[in-house]
Design an enzyme around this catalytic site. Structure first.
Site, mmCIF file in Angstrom:
data_model
loop_
_atom_site.group_PDB
_atom_site.id
_atom_site.type_symbol
_atom_site.label_atom_id
_atom_site.label_comp_id
_atom_site.label_asym_id
_atom_site.label_seq_id
_atom_site.Cartn_x
_atom_site.Cartn_y
_atom_site.Cartn_z
ATOM 1 N N CYS A 193 0.871 -1.175 0.000
ATOM 2 C CA CYS A 193 0.000 0.000 0.000
ATOM 3 C C CYS A 193 0.911 1.228 0.000
ATOM 4 O O CYS A 193 1.706 1.412 0.932
ATOM 5 C CB CYS A 193 -0.869 -0.033 1.256
ATOM 6 S SG CYS A 193 -1.915 1.417 1.477
ATOM 7 N N CYS A 250 -0.665 3.788 -6.700
ATOM 8 C CA CYS A 250 -1.531 3.160 -5.708
ATOM 9 C C CYS A 250 -1.738 1.733 -6.195
ATOM 10 O O CYS A 250 -1.967 1.512 -7.394
ATOM 11 C CB CYS A 250 -2.864 3.910 -5.647
ATOM 12 S SG CYS A 250 -4.157 3.051 -4.720
HETATM 13 N N1 DGL Z 1 -3.743 0.465 -2.305
HETATM 14 C C1 DGL Z 1 -3.565 1.634 -1.479
HETATM 15 C C2 DGL Z 1 -2.359 2.420 -1.941
HETATM 16 O O1 DGL Z 1 -1.522 1.865 -2.625
HETATM 17 C C3 DGL Z 1 -4.854 2.404 -1.397
HETATM 18 C C4 DGL Z 1 -4.901 3.354 -0.253
HETATM 19 C C5 DGL Z 1 -6.298 3.699 0.199
HETATM 20 O O2 DGL Z 1 -6.952 2.846 0.790
HETATM 21 O O3 DGL Z 1 -6.695 4.855 -0.011
HETATM 22 O O4 DGL Z 1 -2.184 3.571 -1.621
#
Ligand code: DGL
Length: 288
Positions: free
Chosen positions: A82, A192
């Site tokens: 993440c 993301c």
């Molecule tokens: N997959 C997460 C990232 O890479 C998402 C973050 C979120 O939940 O806003 O930032």
């Protein structure tokens, strides 16, 4: 600083992979392709996603609690799959967990290496874009590259409900990407881990005019290096059975199961897990 791996960590122990929700599956996919012999425990904190709208303390609190939970499940290493959690909390969590950590960050460096027009867009959460870690990344690698930062409001929510191609989603994406094209960007950093699942939708807008940068393969390679450094790779090789991926969610897991089946060809049940932390106890007591 990283602690040495605990005595209980053995090469056959699983790797923990964690994300606020389903996005880390894009990293899991790359890890499975690159290190097929590794067992994996995946945690989606979907009950509290998206993190991109949470405060910094909440994100650090969840990342540490889930890291500790994965250590208790026997994980020998943790991939914080993440960008938002990495940006806000990786140093804090690394200092507190007894296993090696691998984080993720937007691919500004490969964008700077590949862009010919010297204009690149970065699509990421607001939290990632405003973090000191991201600002330092841009300063370190952008050099003469013009970096256009765009928060991807609404995109994590779309993937969390398994919407990766609806007309409304494509319209939302167009609003983010078209101004980058108009400004001459030839490269788009998917900052993301949810966004690689929007690859086809983005392609339907940009065609071949942009190179999409997804760092999940680089993360899998970094994980391999970290496992080697700590002597944590099993001696045997060969593809792990689908049963060797344990999928866990703090929510009901229906969407996690659907996305894992549709996009990763993993047909595994999802365990609903409780991972309480200081901030979620506060939330729940406020709601009661
Ligand atoms: N997959 C997460 C990232 O890479 C998402 C973050 C979120 O939940 O806003 O930032």
């Amino acid at each position: 600083m990283n602690h040495p791996a605990p005595d209980c960590a053995t090469p056959v122990a699983p790797i923990g992979i964690f994300d606020s929700g389903l996005g880390g599956l894009s990293v899991l996919r790359a890890v499975r392709a690159h290190l097929p012999e590794q067992r994996i425990v995946y945690v989606a904190d979907s009950r509290y996603a998206p993190y991109g709208q949470r405060d910094d303390d909440f994100i650090a609190d969840r990342t540490l609690a889930i890291g500790e939970w994965l250590v208790a499940q026997g994980a020998k290493a943790l991939v914080v799959a993440c960008n938002t959690a990495t940006a806000q909390s990786i140093e804090f969590v690394r200092a507190r967990l007894p296993i090696p950590l691998v984080g993720v960050e937007p691919g500004v460096k490969p964008a700077a290496q590949q862009s010919k027009s010297r204009v690149a867009g970065v699509l990421a959460t607001q939290v990632t874009l405003r973090s000191a870690r991201f600002q330092a990344l841009v300063e370190r690698h952008a050099d003469d590259l013009r970096v256009l930062c765009q928060p991807g409001h609404g995109l994590v929510e779309a993937v969390e409900r398994c919407d990766i191609d609806s007309p409304a989603l494509v319209a939302l994406l167009r609003g983010y990407v078209q101004p980058m094209l108009d400004a001459g960007a030839d490269t788009l950093v998917l900052g993301c881990t949810h966004y690689p699942f929007l690859d086809a939708a983005i392609r339907s807008i940009v065609g071949e005019r942009m190179t999409l940068i997804d760092t999940s393969v680089a993360i899998a390679r970094q994980l391999e290096r970290v496992l080697d450094q700590h002597g944590l790779r099993p001696a045997t090789t060969g593809r792990a059975a689908a049963a060797d991926v344990r999928l866990c969610s703090t929510s009901d897991g229906t969407h996690l199961r659907a996305l894992a089946a549709a996009l990763l060809d993993i047909d595994a049940p999802v365990e609903r897990v409780q991972i309480p932390s200081r901030r979620t106890r506060e939330l729940e007591s406020d709601a009661a």
